[in-house]
Motif scaffolding. Structure first.
Motif, PDB file in Angstrom:
ATOM      1  N   GLN A 173      15.041 -28.585 -11.439  1.00 44.43           N
ATOM      2  CA  GLN A 173      14.679 -28.308 -10.051  1.00 44.43           C
ATOM      3  C   GLN A 173      15.935 -28.181  -9.207  1.00 44.43           C
ATOM      4  N   ILE A 174      15.774 -27.609  -8.040  1.00 48.63           N
ATOM      5  CA  ILE A 174      16.854 -27.499  -7.071  1.00 48.63           C
ATOM      6  C   ILE A 174      17.260 -28.891  -6.586  1.00 48.63           C
ATOM      7  N   ALA A 224      21.340 -25.088  -6.790  1.00 48.29           N
ATOM      8  CA  ALA A 224      20.751 -25.017  -8.128  1.00 48.29           C
ATOM      9  C   ALA A 224      21.879 -25.236  -9.137  1.00 48.29           C
ATOM     10  N   GLU A 235      13.841 -21.626  -5.636  1.00 45.39           N
ATOM     11  CA  GLU A 235      14.011 -21.855  -7.080  1.00 45.39           C
ATOM     12  C   GLU A 235      14.374 -20.542  -7.778  1.00 45.39           C
TER      13      GLU A 235
END
Length: 424
Positions: A287-288, A185, A255
């Motif tokens: 988003q990741i 992340a 997330e």
């Protein structure tokens, strides 16, 4: 609603958008489908902030073409300082292009529009149909309901290969003792006193990162930052999330954990890292960033031994030089294997062709490669080179009403060279 297209590109990440541009420039009617409202994939939605792996350790460039056009556009808008170098957490010197993910979004919009690509944002792959080895239709979930696309050629550039998964494609398994690489992340942090931060030696950074891991404030032993041109901020890549990105519940939990890791890491930066005392967490990536999920079983499975040997495939369509960079699912370390000072490796067209399909190609990190080979070929400059080849091959197949597997390889290679791609 029913749409037709010579080439349907599923996924507007860096491989997908380059594939779409290449196909449209070659005269194909191209529809690109993207679930976000912008292009770029990991480069923008995951805010990776840098493209790494353009050249060999000696500085010989092996990726060019449309990928280099993207860099030139970013530089012209003051959103990148171009090609540069940095020291990895492993101590290795690596080339990169830092960029502003926000400016990259319109850059890719403009390039798609100029090429004549039809863009369909906010649309997800719902289902797909096949007759034997031919994909006949693809159903999309849009704001207006379900739309059906009737494509002649399909390029799955969705990262997780969701389109081919709906059709029961065969994917490569992990071998005993292997695990999918963890995700990260990304988060934006600033302002940073860049003169102070840049003055930290690799030894200083290593010691600080080890301290952060020992205290439970960093998920991995790295303080890797991609600065944003024209600002005092940087995107930090120091998270680690081990999960299956194709599992919806696991993805959702990751997330949440990614944001927790980012908050903890930003506090560590502010408290202990020189140059960061006045900074704060500015933004989370939307988003990741996923490093690995599904890998297609293709007509050829590219193996790490072939990368090490620089196997000169007759059907080579791209070159790469990035090392095998494996983030372990457990622990805070990193496995990094270089290939030699001036070493580059070829990627064959057959690794883009899914087994059992006549009118499909794969572009991006999901090409047919072993877990270890994937660790080298997954980076964005390489997948942009792959995307350019996939797009041209798709356009040629559509024009000749033929399967991509029967593509005239010398003609494809000549067209790639004409389009600026590096292909000795």
């Amino acid at each position: 609603m029913e749409l037709r297209a010579d080439v349907l590109v599923a996924g507007g990440g860096m491989a997908g958008i380059v594939a779409a541009i290449a196909a449209a420039r070659a005269g194909a009617d191209v529809l690109l489908v993207e679930r976000w409202g912008f292009l770029g994939g990991a480069a923008t939605a995951a805010a990776v902030g840098q493209f790494v792996g353009w050249e060999t350790a000696t500085g010989r460039r092996v990726v060019a073409g449309i990928a280099e056009e993207v860099v030139a556009r970013l530089m012209a808008l003051g959103a990148s300082d171009g090609h540069s170098y940095f020291t990895m957490s492993t101590g290795h010197r690596m080339d990169r292009v830092c960029y502003d993910p926000e400016v990259l979004k319109p850059v890719l919009d403009f390039m798609a529009q100029e090429a004549g690509v039809r863009l369909l944002f906010h649309a997800s792959i719902l289902d797909a149909q096949r007759t034997g080895g031919t994909i006949t239709s693809v159903d999309l979930l849009t704001k207006a309901g379900v739309w059906r696309v009737l494509p002649r050629i399909v390029i799955d550039a969705s990262g997780d290969l969701d389109l081919l998964a709906r059709l029961g494609a065969d994917f490569l398994p992990l071998e005993e003792g292997q695990a999918m690489q963890p995700a990260t992340a990304m988060f934006r942090f600033g302002p940073i006193d860049l003169a102070v931060f840049d003055a930290l030696s690799p030894q200083d950074l290593a010691a600080l990162s080890r301290q952060g891991v020992a205290e439970g404030r960093l998920a991995r032993a790295a303080l890797h930052a991609s600065r944003i041109e024209g600002t005092r901020d940087a995107w930090f890549n120091i998270g680690r999330l081990a999960f299956d990105a194709t599992d919806p519940l696991a993805l959702s939990a990751a997330e949440v954990e990614g944001r927790r890791q980012s908050l903890a890491a930003s506090a560590f930066l502010r408290d202990l890292v020189p140059g960061c005392a006045q900074g704060r967490l500015v933004a989370f990536a939307p988003q990741i960033g996923v490093r690995e999920s599904r890998r297609i079983r293709g007509l050829h499975v590219l193996a790490e031994e072939e990368l090490r040997a620089a196997t000169p495939f007759a059907d080579r369509i791209a070159w790469g030089a990035y090392p095998m960079d494996i983030h372990p699912a457990k622990g805070a370390g990193l496995h990094f294997e270089g290939f030699g000072e001036d070493h580059a490796y070829a990627i064959p067209l057959r690794s883009l062709l899914p087994l059992g399909f006549d009118n499909a190609l794969v572009a991006g990190r999901g090409i047919s490669a072993t877990h270890k080979a994937h660790a080298a070929t997954r980076v964005m400059p390489t997948v942009m080179a792959i995307g350019q080849a996939a797009g041209l091959a798709a356009a040629m197949a559509a024009r000749g009403n033929a399967a991509p597997a029967s593509c005239d390889v010398p003609a494809l290679q000549a067209a790639l060279r004409e389009g600026g791609a590096h292909l000795p």
